[in-house]
Design a protein around this motif. Structure first.
Motif, PDB file in Angstrom:
ATOM      1  N   UNK A 103      29.037  48.697  11.882  1.00  0.00           N
ATOM      2  CA  UNK A 103      29.671  50.010  12.012  1.00  0.00           C
ATOM      3  C   UNK A 103      29.243  50.869  10.835  1.00  0.00           C
ATOM      4  N   UNK A 104      29.568  52.155  10.927  1.00  0.00           N
ATOM      5  CA  UNK A 104      29.203  53.067   9.853  1.00  0.00           C
ATOM      6  C   UNK A 104      29.847  52.724   8.530  1.00  0.00           C
ATOM      7  N   UNK A 105      31.015  52.129   8.562  1.00  0.00           N
ATOM      8  CA  UNK A 105      31.715  51.793   7.320  1.00  0.00           C
ATOM      9  C   UNK A 105      30.941  50.796   6.477  1.00  0.00           C
ATOM     10  N   UNK A 106      30.099  49.980   7.083  1.00  0.00           N
ATOM     11  CA  UNK A 106      29.378  48.963   6.325  1.00  0.00           C
ATOM     12  C   UNK A 106      27.863  49.110   6.404  1.00  0.00           C
ATOM     13  N   UNK A 107      27.358  49.976   7.279  1.00  0.00           N
ATOM     14  CA  UNK A 107      25.913  50.052   7.491  1.00  0.00           C
ATOM     15  C   UNK A 107      25.308  51.411   7.193  1.00  0.00           C
ATOM     16  N   UNK A 108      26.109  52.373   6.706  1.00  0.00           N
ATOM     17  CA  UNK A 108      25.610  53.733   6.554  1.00  0.00           C
ATOM     18  C   UNK A 108      24.967  54.015   5.209  1.00  0.00           C
ATOM     19  N   UNK A 109      25.182  53.146   4.226  1.00  0.00           N
ATOM     20  CA  UNK A 109      24.561  53.336   2.913  1.00  0.00           C
ATOM     21  C   UNK A 109      24.462  51.992   2.219  1.00  0.00           C
ATOM     22  N   UNK A 154      30.207  47.243   0.219  1.00  0.00           N
ATOM     23  CA  UNK A 154      31.010  46.877  -0.949  1.00  0.00           C
ATOM     24  C   UNK A 154      32.313  47.668  -0.987  1.00  0.00           C
ATOM     25  N   UNK A 155      32.232  48.955  -0.679  1.00  0.00           N
ATOM     26  CA  UNK A 155      33.433  49.786  -0.671  1.00  0.00           C
ATOM     27  C   UNK A 155      34.381  49.366   0.455  1.00  0.00           C
ATOM     28  N   UNK A 156      33.805  49.001   1.592  1.00  0.00           N
ATOM     29  CA  UNK A 156      34.640  48.526   2.697  1.00  0.00           C
ATOM     30  C   UNK A 156      35.299  47.195   2.345  1.00  0.00           C
ATOM     31  N   UNK A 157      34.583  46.326   1.618  1.00  0.00           N
ATOM     32  CA  UNK A 157      35.161  45.057   1.191  1.00  0.00           C
ATOM     33  C   UNK A 157      36.350  45.272   0.261  1.00  0.00           C
ATOM     34  N   UNK A 158      36.263  46.293  -0.590  1.00  0.00           N
ATOM     35  CA  UNK A 158      37.392  46.599  -1.473  1.00  0.00           C
ATOM     36  C   UNK A 158      38.641  46.920  -0.654  1.00  0.00           C
ATOM     37  N   UNK A 159      38.447  47.637   0.456  1.00  0.00           N
ATOM     38  CA  UNK A 159      39.583  47.971   1.316  1.00  0.00           C
ATOM     39  C   UNK A 159      40.057  46.734   2.067  1.00  0.00           C
ATOM     40  N   UNK A 160      39.109  45.933   2.555  1.00  0.00           N
ATOM     41  CA  UNK A 160      39.465  44.692   3.242  1.00  0.00           C
ATOM     42  C   UNK A 160      40.352  43.825   2.352  1.00  0.00           C
ATOM     43  N   UNK A 161      40.026  43.764   1.082  1.00  0.00           N
ATOM     44  CA  UNK A 161      40.751  42.878   0.165  1.00  0.00           C
ATOM     45  C   UNK A 161      42.133  43.404  -0.203  1.00  0.00           C
ATOM     46  N   UNK A 162      42.485  44.615   0.248  1.00  0.00           N
ATOM     47  CA  UNK A 162      43.828  45.134   0.002  1.00  0.00           C
ATOM     48  C   UNK A 162      44.884  44.354   0.787  1.00  0.00           C
ATOM     49  N   UNK A 163      44.467  43.692   1.862  1.00  0.00           N
ATOM     50  CA  UNK A 163      45.361  42.801   2.600  1.00  0.00           C
ATOM     51  C   UNK A 163      45.190  41.406   2.034  1.00  0.00           C
ATOM     52  N   UNK A 204      35.434  57.040   5.180  1.00  0.00           N
ATOM     53  CA  UNK A 204      34.693  57.627   6.303  1.00  0.00           C
ATOM     54  C   UNK A 204      34.192  59.022   5.964  1.00  0.00           C
ATOM     55  N   UNK A 205      35.063  59.811   5.340  1.00  0.00           N
ATOM     56  CA  UNK A 205      34.672  61.170   4.961  1.00  0.00           C
ATOM     57  C   UNK A 205      33.585  61.144   3.891  1.00  0.00           C
ATOM     58  N   UNK A 206      33.734  60.242   2.911  1.00  0.00           N
ATOM     59  CA  UNK A 206      32.755  60.161   1.832  1.00  0.00           C
ATOM     60  C   UNK A 206      31.384  59.723   2.355  1.00  0.00           C
ATOM     61  N   UNK A 207      31.374  58.855   3.346  1.00  0.00           N
ATOM     62  CA  UNK A 207      30.123  58.372   3.923  1.00  0.00           C
ATOM     63  C   UNK A 207      29.561  59.325   4.978  1.00  0.00           C
ATOM     64  N   UNK A 231      37.029  65.894  -3.177  1.00  0.00           N
ATOM     65  CA  UNK A 231      37.361  65.269  -1.890  1.00  0.00           C
ATOM     66  C   UNK A 231      37.175  66.279  -0.764  1.00  0.00           C
ATOM     67  N   UNK A 232      36.691  65.839   0.385  1.00  0.00           N
ATOM     68  CA  UNK A 232      36.401  66.737   1.504  1.00  0.00           C
ATOM     69  C   UNK A 232      37.601  66.737   2.448  1.00  0.00           C
ATOM     70  N   UNK A 233      38.522  67.671   2.221  1.00  0.00           N
ATOM     71  CA  UNK A 233      39.813  67.638   2.916  1.00  0.00           C
ATOM     72  C   UNK A 233      39.689  67.965   4.398  1.00  0.00           C
ATOM     73  N   UNK A 234      38.845  68.923   4.756  1.00  0.00           N
ATOM     74  CA  UNK A 234      38.779  69.346   6.154  1.00  0.00           C
ATOM     75  C   UNK A 234      38.270  68.226   7.061  1.00  0.00           C
ATOM     76  N   UNK A 235      37.135  67.558   6.737  1.00  0.00           N
ATOM     77  CA  UNK A 235      36.710  66.443   7.589  1.00  0.00           C
ATOM     78  C   UNK A 235      37.734  65.333   7.654  1.00  0.00           C
TER      79      UNK A 235
END
Length: 612
Positions: free
Chosen positions: A96-102, A107-116, A344-347, A1-5
């Motif tokens: 946004x970068x969360x859904x368009x950067x890779x 899919x990863x953003x959808x996993x977070x969306x579905x937490x609600x 965000x850090x991972x992307x 994990x990239x702690x500083x960013x």
């Protein structure tokens, strides 16, 4: 994990949210028997709006703060003995970068969306442009706990026996009982748009209502129906009425609650006195609260309904839930916020690429103004970044203004900002033409653009996106024009000085903060906080070009076009000189491998390094 960013992003995000004073609501929400929180067209804005330029601070809440708000609201509803349902009307991808950067970011953003845990959620057109995106939604529909309903969308998949089958992408319909014991029948639909990927089929609602399964689903009388749809409540692409009328033929008085989206506007209309249809807007800027009584012993009495467009920020959330800094954040919200920051850090979308020296606006200034993002795009960014090393000759670059989706704000500029401004992938092609012809191409493209660009039945992604842009622009223009007609001050050319006051955390009593001023068709006042509208300049061009080279008309130059608008480019050239017969096969790659969604970052890395 990239702690500083990650820690850096947490610190900068908290600082941005805590240094600006936001206006507070002044009216309590009208809780009734049945209540809803609805969202739509989030387009990956799960981190919230992170810049200090108004009206962005009004929308500074991230998806975690929304989750805490929704959880508090559910507690309040339970205490009051009333229903509260959470509804979303689609379009999570692109923006946004969360859904368009890779390739797998959405899919990863959808996993977070579905937490609600939404009660009812449906699909948008941006999840259907690419078959792989739709297939990912189908394969992972279980993350929505059976509440992902796509009544008129099928996907073709390969079955275990090797045959291909067309199956519902989500649930056809939902039947469930609320915490208060009320029976709900719900459907989720999308308008009949034509630009979806192969392997996807969409059935128009006028045909859907004739299906045996639909007629069977509406046979039994619930306490109320819910229609969630990726379409507006009225106007273009609004296709709720066939379903509404079909239900009314069977149940003339059962309440029907409709929640729409797609056009990015905030709207409300009633189809009859036992219904309400609400559209909450876009980009996590608004959470719509809708409330309604249920029929009493007087079966003919109209419903008592209300709606409220709540600005998406923690100040509004805390005020309406009577919580404070000490008790507002709940574990669900904290976990979602942390997951977003980790993603965000991972992307790698949060590392600053530069410091933008000014705000550059999409519609607050006319093209040609130094603070227009279209001007910056054509005069600075494109000439500097679009270079073909194998072609050093004279050239002009013609760009599609619609490829820019949002304002660019002064201060920190990162990959997330870059993809917010320009999320689409579009490459460049060129052809050799005489300069005398080339200098008229962009004008010709704009001349025909108004009629050709947005046909009555869009069949491509470009056409559909431009229809949404036109509808939203008309919505924003109407707010500004009404404001000026009513005697409002024209803040268009002095907004930079006004902004300096607001950036220091002061909110003048007059004028109010900038934001949406909603005009809809429902009784009462819908806006939770009174704003003055965002300045708007209409008649922006569909196409722009880099400064034309100083050459004689006879000189042959490279004429470069974005492939996103190639059809319009070819048509314009052939109108200007029919003898050329220019076709797609005549175009060659220019700056091969370079796409439009990276050029602002390239420019920032070279030209916006001061203060980084």
């Amino acid at each position: 994990m990239r702690y500083i960013p990650l820690l850096s992003l947490i610190s900068s995000t908290l600082a941005a949210h805590n240094t600006i004073e936001l206006p507070k609501p002044t009216r309590e929400l009208e809780w009734k028997d049945v209540n809803f929180l609805s969202t739509s067209d989030v387009h990956g804005w799960l981190l919230g709006h992170q810049h200090a330029t108004w009206p962005e601070p009004n929308y500074s809440g991230d998806f975690g703060s929304l989750a805490s708000f929704a959880t508090h609201m559910r507690r309040i509803a339970s205490d009051k003995g009333v229903d509260l349902l959470l509804v979303d009307a689609g379009d999570h991808h692109d923006g946004s970068g969360l859904v368009s950067s890779s390739a797998d970011a959405s899919s990863k953003a959808e996993d977070i969306f579905s937490m609600l845990p939404y009660d009812i959620i449906t699909i948008g057109n941006h999840e259907l442009y690419h078959y792989e995106d739709a297939l990912e939604e189908y394969r992972n529909r279980g993350r929505w706990n059976g509440r992902y309903v796509t009544s008129n969308v099928n996907i073709t998949i390969k079955a275990e026996d090797g045959t291909f089958q067309s199956v519902p992408l989500g649930e056809r319909f939902l039947k469930f009982e609320t915490e208060q014991g009320r029976k709900v029948t719900a459907f989720g639909v999308i308008f009949d748009f034509k630009a979806h990927a192969r392997g996807i089929s969409i059935q128009g609602t006028s045909k859907l209502i004739k299906e045996a399964w639909f007629l069977d689903a509406i046979k039994d009388k619930p306490d109320y129906f819910v229609l969630a749809g990726h379409m507006p409540a009225r106007g273009e692409t609004g296709e709720f009425l066939p379903m509404f009328d079909a239900i009314r033929q069977v149940h003339p008085k059962v309440p029907i609650y409709v929640f729409g989206g797609h056009t990015h506007v905030r709207d409300c209309v009633q189809y009859d006195d036992r219904s309400i249809a609400v559209v909450p807007g876009r980009y996590l800027e608004t959470v719509a609260f809708t409330s309604s009584s249920l029929p009493s012993t007087d079966e003919n009495a109209p419903l008592d309904v209300s709606r409220r467009y709540i600005d998406g920020n923690p100040v509004s959330y805390k005020w309406h839930t009577k919580t404070s800094d000490d008790d507002f954040e709940l574990p669900i919200g904290q976990n979602i916020s942390l997951a977003l920051l980790r993603l965000s850090a991972a992307l790698n979308i949060s590392t600053p690429l530069g410091i933008a020296p000014h705000d550059y606006f999409l519609n607050r200034h006319p093209y040609g103004h130094p603070r227009s993002i279209l001007t910056a795009f054509s005069d600075k960014v494109l000439p500097y970044t679009i270079q073909d090393k194998e072609r050093n000759g004279t050239r002009v670059i013609i760009g599609n203004a619609g490829s820019l989706r949002f304002d660019l704000f002064q201060g920190r500029f990162d990959r997330n900002d870059e993809l917010t401004v320009s999320p689409f992938t579009s490459a460049f092609l060129y052809v050799r033409l005489a300069a005398g012809l080339a200098r008229n191409i962009t004008e010709q493209m704009n001349r025909s653009g108004a009629s050709k660009f947005i046909p009555s039945q869009p069949t491509t992604k470009l056409e559909e996106e431009d229809r949404v842009r036109r509808i939203f622009d008309d919505y924003m223009a109407e707010q500004w024009e009404d404001y000026l007609i009513q005697g409002g001050n024209d803040h268009l050319y002095d907004q930079e000085s006004n902004q300096m006051v607001l950036e220091h955390g002061k909110i003048p009593k007059k004028p109010r903060t900038m934001g949406f001023v909603t005009k809809d068709r429902c009784p009462g006042k819908g806006d939770d906080i009174e704003h003055y509208p965002v300045p708007f300049v209409g008649n922006q061009p569909d196409f722009i070009e880099t400064p034309f080279p100083d050459v004689d008309d006879e000189e042959i130059i490279d004429v470069v076009s974005m492939d996103f608008a190639l059809d319009d480019f070819l048509a314009a050239v052939n109108v200007l000189d029919p003898t050329i017969g220019l076709k797609e096969k005549h175009m060659k790659p220019y700056a091969e491998g370079l796409e439009i969604n990276v050029v602002f970052g390239m420019y920032a890395k070279e030209m916006w390094q001061k203060g980084l």
